[in-house]
Design a protein around this motif. Structure first.
Motif, PDB file in Angstrom:
ATOM      1  N   UNK A 102      89.530   4.238  22.594  1.00  0.00           N
ATOM      2  CA  UNK A 102      88.495   5.221  22.634  1.00  0.00           C
ATOM      3  C   UNK A 102      87.765   5.007  24.026  1.00  0.00           C
ATOM      4  N   UNK A 103      86.942   6.091  24.297  1.00  0.00           N
ATOM      5  CA  UNK A 103      86.205   6.034  25.633  1.00  0.00           C
ATOM      6  C   UNK A 103      84.975   7.034  25.377  1.00  0.00           C
ATOM      7  N   UNK A 104      84.035   6.733  26.234  1.00  0.00           N
ATOM      8  CA  UNK A 104      82.798   7.619  26.166  1.00  0.00           C
ATOM      9  C   UNK A 104      83.202   8.991  27.165  1.00  0.00           C
ATOM     10  N   UNK A 105      83.034  10.163  26.411  1.00  0.00           N
ATOM     11  CA  UNK A 105      83.488  11.258  27.403  1.00  0.00           C
ATOM     12  C   UNK A 105      82.979  12.551  26.683  1.00  0.00           C
ATOM     13  N   UNK A 106      83.391  13.504  27.103  1.00  0.00           N
ATOM     14  CA  UNK A 106      83.225  14.965  26.597  1.00  0.00           C
ATOM     15  C   UNK A 106      84.283  15.363  25.649  1.00  0.00           C
ATOM     16  N   UNK A 107      84.289  15.241  24.355  1.00  0.00           N
ATOM     17  CA  UNK A 107      85.545  15.676  23.574  1.00  0.00           C
ATOM     18  C   UNK A 107      86.149  17.087  23.930  1.00  0.00           C
ATOM     19  N   UNK A 108      87.533  17.245  23.971  1.00  0.00           N
ATOM     20  CA  UNK A 108      88.081  18.669  24.125  1.00  0.00           C
ATOM     21  C   UNK A 108      87.690  19.301  23.229  1.00  0.00           C
ATOM     22  N   UNK A 109      87.522  20.759  23.593  1.00  0.00           N
ATOM     23  CA  UNK A 109      87.255  21.979  22.827  1.00  0.00           C
ATOM     24  C   UNK A 109      88.136  22.049  21.575  1.00  0.00           C
ATOM     25  N   UNK A 110      87.700  22.191  20.408  1.00  0.00           N
ATOM     26  CA  UNK A 110      88.268  22.385  19.254  1.00  0.00           C
ATOM     27  C   UNK A 110      88.826  23.875  19.243  1.00  0.00           C
ATOM     28  N   UNK A 111      90.163  24.243  18.832  1.00  0.00           N
ATOM     29  CA  UNK A 111      90.525  25.401  18.665  1.00  0.00           C
ATOM     30  C   UNK A 111      91.637  25.818  19.362  1.00  0.00           C
TER      31      UNK A 111
END
Length: 64
Positions: free
Chosen positions: A55-64
């Protein structure tokens, strides 16, 4: 052309809002990318090892 404009409008909204970081499961993300590659080119042989629990701290990829 309308898809390009929609994409640019969406990008402008991202830059105007404050980015919220959270824990991102890199192992799951890597597994999903691998699955998409296998589905896209089923005739190719791939061997991947993905370490579980990364894991890492970050901006998750967009769902969809």
């Amino acid at each position: 052309m309308s898809e390009l404009i929609d994409g640019l409008l969406g990008l402008s909204r991202v830059f105007r809002s404050e980015l919220q970081t959270r824990e991102v499961d890199l192992s799951t993300l890597a597994f999903d990318v691998t699955r998409l590659l296998e589905e896209g080119e089923p005739h190719r042989r791939m061997e991947m090892h993905i370490e579980p629990g990364l894991t890492a701290q970050g901006i998750p990829p967009c769902c969809g």
